[in-house]
Design an enzyme around this catalytic site. Structure first.
Site, mmCIF file in Angstrom:
data_model
loop_
_atom_site.group_PDB
_atom_site.id
_atom_site.type_symbol
_atom_site.label_atom_id
_atom_site.label_comp_id
_atom_site.label_asym_id
_atom_site.label_seq_id
_atom_site.Cartn_x
_atom_site.Cartn_y
_atom_site.Cartn_z
ATOM 1 C CG ASP A 164 44.649 49.025 38.830
ATOM 2 O OD1 ASP A 164 45.395 48.692 39.773
ATOM 3 O OD2 ASP A 164 43.627 48.377 38.529
ATOM 4 C CD GLU A 184 43.827 44.373 42.967
ATOM 5 O OE1 GLU A 184 43.244 43.359 43.395
ATOM 6 O OE2 GLU A 184 43.355 45.523 43.094
#
Length: 400
Positions: free
Chosen positions: A84, A142
């Site tokens: 991400d 994350e």
């Protein structure tokens, strides 16, 4: 490094390097936020299917889990990469800069994903020479500190049953060519918090200290470091800071409500207990001083990244063999956090850093809009990740 010679590994990584750079740039140009990594997931899945990796159930809507089996007995090694990006508007003028306003790979997850895809291609190509099984786990979210937990609660570890975990993070403060890790606590616990203040509100022309949530919230932001004063782990100080201040609707209106959101970084459970107690007391003190109310929300913290000493020793020996011992460092504890900790809490493993700073000038910080990396770190990252994963799979230390 049984089954795959060091010279072979270097040559294979060199052969995969240009494609890995192109892959990283593609991800960088198309960043996606936590749990919304749909395009990234599609690219990852397409690549892994194309090399013949075995697709396994993924418990999250984004992300992917695949496996590559070696031809000889050995451990199952989970190799993890986060996928991400961050809500940051990019200020780096490169041809592959973010095409999405307000979203940027400002931490290096594009590099992590590209590195693991490059390593996956090598593992697939040389599977007949390899021991064990390699589970390729591409984790969403994350940055939201929720992706690892979502995958684990969805049963991913029960599905793949890994014996070891390995992963990496690029580091803009470490010179390209170097890698670093440490056994034990390597990265801090992460505690999100939100403080909601409420006061009387009123006209901006009649502003006073009493009941003024703007002044109270500003005072709190300026004193957050009090919560961690004197708290250190191996001479590295803990941290507490604000990332969001939200209040007000008009320049001449003192609002009734204000919100401060931030994060607390500690290394041990006792430090966390001490710091959260101080944070609560600080909120109460400022609320009394400014005659407002303060309610603090403290969700469960993310645990510290803790490397298994035996697994870290295996990685260190493998990395030194392929990179040279003088390129493998033992790092001090780091105040940033990473939810790879949730895998490492359950499975012995090693999470290491890869230098990504190319020159003597002060590099940009992670999470900053001018963040960038020296792409030569992709080569070094592939070498250290490939060598470490194969060494872990080869059961060289024999511990369970």
């Amino acid at each position: 490094m049984s089954g795959l010679a060091v010279a072979d590994m270097r040559a294979l990584v060199d052969g995969a390097f240009d494609e890995t750079v192109d892959t990283r740039r593609d991800f960088h140009a198309h960043p996606e936020l936590s749990f919304a990594e749909e395009r990234t997931t599609a690219v990852v899945v397409d690549r892994l299917r194309g090399i013949g990796a075995t697709e396994l159930p993924c418990p999250t809507d984004t992300g992917a889990v695949f496996a590559i089996d070696g031809s000889r007995p050995g451990r199952t090694v989970l190799i993890r990469a986060d996928i991400d990006a961050l809500p940051v508007h990019e200020e780096v003028d490169v041809a592959y800069r973010s095409a999405t306003d307000g979203v940027m790979h400002a931490c290096g997850h594009d590099a992590h994903t590209a590195i693991l895809l490059g390593v996956a291609g090598i593992l697939a190509e040389r599977a007949e020479n390899l021991p064990g099984r390699y589970v390729l786990l591409f984790q969403p979210a994350e940055e939201a500190l929720g992706g690892a937990v979502a995958m684990i609660e969805g049963g991913v570890l029960e599905t793949v049953r890994p014996d070891r975990v390995i992963g990496l993070h690029v580091a803009s403060l470490l010179t390209t060519g170097l890698v670093a890790a440490r056994p034990g606590i390597a990265m801090a616990m992460a505690q999100k918090f939100a403080v909601r203040m409420r006061g009387r509100g009123g006209h901006g022309a009649m502003s006073t200290v009493e009941g003024n949530v703007l002044l109270a919230t500003a005072a709190l932001a300026g004193r957050l470091s009090d919560a961690v004063a004197g708290l250190e782990y191996e001479e590295i100080g803990c941290a507490c800071s604000a990332g969001v201040l939200r209040a007000g609707t008009a320049l001449n209106v003192i609002p009734r409500d204000a919100v401060l959101e931030g994060s607390l970084r500690t290394f041990t459970t006792q430090q966390h207990v001490t710091a959260t107690g101080r944070l609560r007391a600080l909120c109460d003190e400022i609320a009394a001083e400014y005659e407002v109310t303060a309610a603090i929300d403290l969700p469960p913290p993310m645990s510290a990244v803790t490397n298994d000493p035996s697994a870290t020793a295996v990685w260190r020996d493998a990395a030194a063999t392929i990179l040279g011992g003088d390129h493998v460092l033992e790092m001090p504890p780091a105040t940033p956090s990473d939810d790879v900790s949730e895998f490492l809490r359950r499975i012995p493993g090693c999470y290491f850093f890869v230098g990504a700073a190319s020159g003597p000038a002060r590099p940009p910080m992670h999470h900053a809009p001018d963040f960038f990396i020296d792409e030569e770190c992709l080569r070094v990252g592939m070498q250290a990740l490939l060598a470490g994963a194969v060494a872990m799979a080869d059961d060289v230390r024999g511990s369970s």
